[in-house]
Design a protein around this motif. Sequence first.
Motif, PDB file in Angstrom:
ATOM      1  N   LYS A 177       0.818  -1.215   0.000  1.00  7.89           N
ATOM      2  CA  LYS A 177       0.000   0.000   0.000  1.00  7.89           C
ATOM      3  C   LYS A 177       0.850   1.263   0.000  1.00  7.89           C
ATOM      4  CE  LYS A 177      -4.030  -1.958  -0.052  1.00  7.89           C
ATOM      5  NZ  LYS A 177      -4.917  -1.789  -1.238  1.00  7.89           N
ATOM      6  N   GLY A 178       2.153   1.096  -0.245  1.00  5.32           N
ATOM      7  CA  GLY A 178       3.022   2.261  -0.396  1.00  5.32           C
ATOM      8  C   GLY A 178       3.725   2.717   0.866  1.00  5.32           C
ATOM      9  N   HIS A 179       3.613   1.998   1.943  1.00  4.80           N
ATOM     10  CA  HIS A 179       4.270   2.376   3.197  1.00  4.80           C
ATOM     11  C   HIS A 179       5.688   1.790   3.226  1.00  4.80           C
ATOM     12  CE1 HIS A 179       0.503   3.895   4.959  1.00  4.80           C
ATOM     13  NE2 HIS A 179      -0.063   2.895   4.281  1.00  4.80           N
ATOM     14  N   ARG A 180       6.664   2.646   3.592  1.00  7.67           N
ATOM     15  CA  ARG A 180       8.057   2.191   3.651  1.00  7.67           C
ATOM     16  C   ARG A 180       8.675   2.416   5.034  1.00  7.67           C
ATOM     17  NH1 ARG A 180      10.043   0.852  -1.188  1.00  7.67           N
ATOM     18  NH2 ARG A 180      12.220   1.127  -0.531  1.00  7.67           N
ATOM     19  N   ARG A 181       8.198   3.380   5.742  1.00 12.63           N
ATOM     20  CA  ARG A 181       8.682   3.631   7.116  1.00 12.63           C
ATOM     21  C   ARG A 181       7.614   3.087   8.064  1.00 12.63           C
ATOM     22  NH1 ARG A 181      13.566   4.782   8.728  1.00 12.63           N
ATOM     23  NH2 ARG A 181      13.002   6.543  10.077  1.00 12.63           N
ATOM     24  N   ILE A 182       7.828   1.859   8.500  1.00  8.81           N
ATOM     25  CA  ILE A 182       6.818   1.133   9.264  1.00  8.81           C
ATOM     26  C   ILE A 182       7.358   0.815  10.656  1.00  8.81           C
ATOM     27  CG2 ILE A 182       5.399  -0.951   9.352  1.00  8.81           C
ATOM     28  CD1 ILE A 182       5.833  -1.142   6.256  1.00  8.81           C
ATOM     29  N   VAL A 183       6.648   1.242  11.663  1.00  6.86           N
ATOM     30  CA  VAL A 183       7.021   0.949  13.053  1.00  6.86           C
ATOM     31  C   VAL A 183       6.584  -0.462  13.416  1.00  6.86           C
ATOM     32  CG1 VAL A 183       6.357   1.436  15.452  1.00  6.86           C
ATOM     33  CG2 VAL A 183       7.122   3.291  13.967  1.00  6.86           C
ATOM     34  N   ASP A 214      15.240  -0.274   9.906  1.00  9.17           N
ATOM     35  CA  ASP A 214      15.754   0.747  10.820  1.00  9.17           C
ATOM     36  C   ASP A 214      15.471   0.297  12.252  1.00  9.17           C
ATOM     37  OD1 ASP A 214      16.358   2.922  12.365  1.00  9.17           O
ATOM     38  OD2 ASP A 214      15.169   4.361  11.209  1.00  9.17           O
ATOM     39  N   PRO A 215      16.502  -0.070  13.031  1.00 11.26           N
ATOM     40  CA  PRO A 215      16.281  -0.509  14.420  1.00 11.26           C
ATOM     41  C   PRO A 215      15.536   0.534  15.255  1.00 11.26           C
ATOM     42  CG  PRO A 215      18.534  -0.973  13.726  1.00 11.26           C
ATOM     43  CD  PRO A 215      17.927  -0.104  12.662  1.00 11.26           C
ATOM     44  N   GLY A 216      15.627   1.787  14.851  1.00 17.23           N
ATOM     45  CA  GLY A 216      14.949   2.849  15.592  1.00 17.23           C
ATOM     46  C   GLY A 216      13.444   2.826  15.443  1.00 17.23           C
ATOM     47  N   LEU A 217      12.946   2.009  14.513  1.00 23.40           N
ATOM     48  CA  LEU A 217      11.492   1.904  14.325  1.00 23.40           C
ATOM     49  C   LEU A 217      10.899   0.722  15.088  1.00 23.40           C
ATOM     50  CD1 LEU A 217      11.067   2.714  10.516  1.00 23.40           C
ATOM     51  CD2 LEU A 217      10.989   4.254  12.487  1.00 23.40           C
ATOM     52  N   ALA A 218      11.714   0.023  15.844  1.00 26.16           N
ATOM     53  CA  ALA A 218      11.225  -1.088  16.677  1.00 26.16           C
ATOM     54  C   ALA A 218      11.044  -0.589  18.102  1.00 26.16           C
ATOM     55  CB  ALA A 218      12.217  -2.247  16.641  1.00 26.16           C
ATOM     56  N   TYR A 219       9.811  -0.667  18.587  1.00 30.00           N
ATOM     57  CA  TYR A 219       9.481  -0.144  19.910  1.00 30.00           C
ATOM     58  C   TYR A 219       8.998  -1.266  20.829  1.00 30.00           C
ATOM     59  CZ  TYR A 219       9.638   4.719  18.289  1.00 30.00           C
ATOM     60  OH  TYR A 219      10.046   5.935  17.802  1.00 30.00           O
ATOM     61  N   GLU A 220       9.478  -1.254  22.049  1.00 34.78           N
ATOM     62  CA  GLU A 220       8.966  -2.125  23.105  1.00 34.78           C
ATOM     63  C   GLU A 220       8.163  -1.265  24.067  1.00 34.78           C
ATOM     64  OE1 GLU A 220      12.333  -5.671  23.309  1.00 34.78           O
ATOM     65  OE2 GLU A 220      12.143  -4.247  24.963  1.00 34.78           O
ATOM     66  N   LEU A 221       6.938  -1.667  24.349  1.00 39.33           N
ATOM     67  CA  LEU A 221       6.082  -0.876  25.214  1.00 39.33           C
ATOM     68  C   LEU A 221       5.071  -1.754  25.915  1.00 39.33           C
ATOM     69  CD1 LEU A 221       3.252   0.774  23.164  1.00 39.33           C
ATOM     70  CD2 LEU A 221       5.089  -0.421  22.005  1.00 39.33           C
ATOM     71  N   GLY A 222       4.422  -1.184  26.926  1.00 44.50           N
ATOM     72  CA  GLY A 222       3.384  -1.907  27.644  1.00 44.50           C
ATOM     73  C   GLY A 222       2.027  -1.686  27.013  1.00 44.50           C
ATOM     74  N   LEU A 223       1.013  -2.286  27.618  1.00 42.85           N
ATOM     75  CA  LEU A 223      -0.350  -2.163  27.092  1.00 42.85           C
ATOM     76  C   LEU A 223      -1.145  -1.064  27.802  1.00 42.85           C
ATOM     77  CD1 LEU A 223      -1.228  -5.974  26.830  1.00 42.85           C
ATOM     78  CD2 LEU A 223      -0.356  -4.465  25.031  1.00 42.85           C
ATOM     79  N   ASP A 224      -0.536  -0.392  28.755  1.00 36.91           N
ATOM     80  CA  ASP A 224      -1.242   0.638  29.515  1.00 36.91           C
ATOM     81  C   ASP A 224      -1.284   1.952  28.734  1.00 36.91           C
ATOM     82  OD1 ASP A 224       1.239   2.446  30.859  1.00 36.91           O
ATOM     83  OD2 ASP A 224       1.725   0.383  30.288  1.00 36.91           O
ATOM     84  N   PRO A 225      -2.262   2.827  29.011  1.00 36.31           N
ATOM     85  CA  PRO A 225      -2.420   4.088  28.274  1.00 36.31           C
ATOM     86  C   PRO A 225      -1.195   4.979  28.326  1.00 36.31           C
ATOM     87  CG  PRO A 225      -4.411   3.603  29.518  1.00 36.31           C
ATOM     88  CD  PRO A 225      -3.391   2.594  29.950  1.00 36.31           C
TER      89      PRO A 225
END
Length: 345
Positions: A177-183, A214-225
Amino acid sequence: MTTIKDIAEYTGVSATTVSNVIHGRRNRVSEETVARIQKAIEELGYVPNLFARSLVSSSSRVIALINFVPTVAEAAFSDEAFQMGFLSTMESSLKKSGYYLMFRRVENVDELKEFLQNWNLDGIFVTGACDEEFVDELKAVTTPVIYIDSYARDGVFEVGHDDYEGGRLATSYLISKGHRRIVFASTALRDGRYMEHRYQGYLDALAEAGIEADPGLAYELGLDPDSCRKTAESIAALNDVTAVLSTTDIMAAGLMAAFKDMGMSLPEDYSFVGFDDSPLSHMITPRLTTVRQDMRDKARTASELMLRLLGAGQDDKGDANAPDKPGRTVLPVELVIRDSVTDRR
């Protein structure tokens, strides 16, 4: 109190036949006789004495589902509503063969040992981030053990979905769908289990399209707001990101809500793909495109495997239905396309 003998006299069959039906050994009993015995059980109000049964047969008819949560005490297998479909389907599948399902969370190997010492179990299902010590402890158990999505090790029985393919499918769709910078947003990137396999699918899809990861586009996070809000702010600061692949629908919903609170338009500013196809994916706006894993199918597959290991699924051919050897049963996933991805081509 109604006994097996009472049911036998009521139905005109032997006590052995009644016992076989009650214990799930129905391969040599006609459907008509089974139905007659089941009707008598209901009419006479027969209630099996599980304790007495276990003393006589060394079988408790109890199968445990153990959720191993070694680091996050408040986490639970049933946190997400769609997991309840897995539990209810497994319970129903086992019940048909006269087994009872017990759910237990353990946080360390000592707790596992105590649990195993205090319960006479016919079988064990295991889910969670099993480490070597945990798996070694279960190796000594003589009852059948089946792992669910644990990626435990070779030489064990396991049932799980194709997590790698899920990550690859979702990423390839966004690229188409044309996306190249994907988190890539996940609770863990290197968990040794399904999140890591989904991440590898993401990386390989990028490579196949000639896009450098890009390693900078990989995020680790919790499920809380709060965690979702901070992550959304970090993503927004990058400017060139157009899409987010989240490894759970709940996380996707949290990030989408955070972006909306920041005044973003979805999917115009950010497209989203989730993972699970939970009921939540139908309820949020825009409706979430997601990778579907059929939890009920996974429960049925695991239950059928357990029954074969226990011999409850055998027919007159003896052990023809018994599994050949330990290994991982991989179930397919599919991409469910809804409204959360915009076309940027």
